[in-house]
Enzyme design. Sequence first.
Site, PDB file in Angstrom:
ATOM      1  CG  ASP A  98      -0.158 -13.252  -2.597  1.00 56.69           C
ATOM      2  OD1 ASP A  98       0.001 -12.239  -2.245  1.00 56.69           O
ATOM      3  OD2 ASP A  98      -0.509 -13.383  -3.872  1.00 56.69           O
ATOM      4  CD  GLU A 162       0.255  -7.655  -4.919  1.00 55.78           C
ATOM      5  OE1 GLU A 162       0.293  -6.410  -5.688  1.00 55.78           O
ATOM      6  OE2 GLU A 162       0.950  -8.503  -5.024  1.00 55.78           O
ATOM      7  CD  GLU A 163       3.085 -11.274  -6.486  1.00 57.08           C
ATOM      8  OE1 GLU A 163       2.457 -10.947  -7.618  1.00 57.08           O
ATOM      9  OE2 GLU A 163       3.951 -10.874  -5.876  1.00 57.08           O
TER      10      GLU A 163
END
Length: 453
Positions: A98, A162-163
């Site tokens: 992502d 992850e973001e």
Amino acid sequence: MASQQQELGDQADHDQVDARALDEVVTFTSELIRIDTTNRGGGDCRERPAAEYAAERLADAGLTPTLLERAPGRTNVVARIEGTDPGADALLVHGHLDVVPAEAADWSVDPFSGEIRDGVVWGRGAIDMKNMDAMILAVVRRWARAGLRPRRDIVVAFTADEEASAADGSGFLADRHAPLFEGCTEGISESGAFTFHDGRGNQLYPIAAGERGTGWLKLTARGKAGHGSKVNRANAVSRLAAAIARIGEHRWPVRLTPTVRASLVELAALYGLESDPEAPGFDVDAFLEKLGPTAALVEPTVRNSANPTMLQSGYKVNVIPGEAVAYVDGRFLPGGEEEFRHTLDLLTGPDVDWEFHHREVALQAPVDSPTYARMRAAVEEFAPEGHVVPYCMSGGTDAKQFSRLGITGYGFSPLRTPEGFDYQALFHGVDERVPVDALHFGVRVLDRFLRTA
């Protein structure tokens, strides 16, 4: 096939990546950028097309990738490469799929074009971190063509989310699919082994051996609602504003972790400075001033921090609201969470409540480990002019979630960039891009490291 398979470590000094791997890393970076995996938070993201792209290329290399989702479209990919030594600990190599949002109007190019122009690949994710995803794919496929296997098992993981919170990504994998990572004791991922130009002609290559913990906070002030023209001694907005001002102005005390101490010692030796971080009364701020631009590698990680970022209150100018809310990006050093909590209790005061909006642990990894030494050697082979130094990340990565499985994480996604190329500023920045030469360097260094890991 078995007779062709060799332990990669035995070939470390003369095996090099082939021309196809160099071409593929550029192509893969560009094509992954074109797959829009913008993560706006709150579940608003779809990584599946990028996950399928990665899985297809792993399958072409003879691996059996597993696709896993906690929520539809939030896809993760995991595959294992068997090593030649069944008794060796496994190594996790991971990258997220992502990316953060990009406002096209602010960019020189379409942020999801993956345009290759003048030896540079442009687009969201070029640095964070589809470049590393592409490097991993290129190296694994190169090994398959050469019929080579690593000494230790290598688990490759491409993650979602992850973001944001990582709940659909590495958190989900660590909590629900731990057997896929059996035997993994160490891992590598983003934000390490990049070129840092110090303005004095030196090229540094910081390798991350730690991360500050994440403490995103929600502050809530309550008071007495009423007319904006009346006296109000219990104004929620005023109470919140006072707390936010105290937090923003607070000067956190210095706390030097082993990783930061090691960094200071190596930087002192590089610049010929007298420094003993263990000495009583050591003035880290005075020392950082002597480092000049290099201080940027260390300064964010000598203290905890808390930066107010969002305010929410009211619905009309002449109405005093009964509640006001703020958000704060807090970060704490390894071993510093208790102090962080206590300090926030004092700074918010009796009229403002706070809670963790999102919390993740701080990490620390040894800089005297064989794995760190091999990362250093791999960089030095291809950048002999460089100076490898340890550092602690000011932010965080998926290594936090994988640490639940006992995996020690390092930041190692090698790139060699020219002077004037501000690598760190391009994280989440406008006109994110990566030089083709940097990708070629990264593939060579990553291949060298993984062949000796």
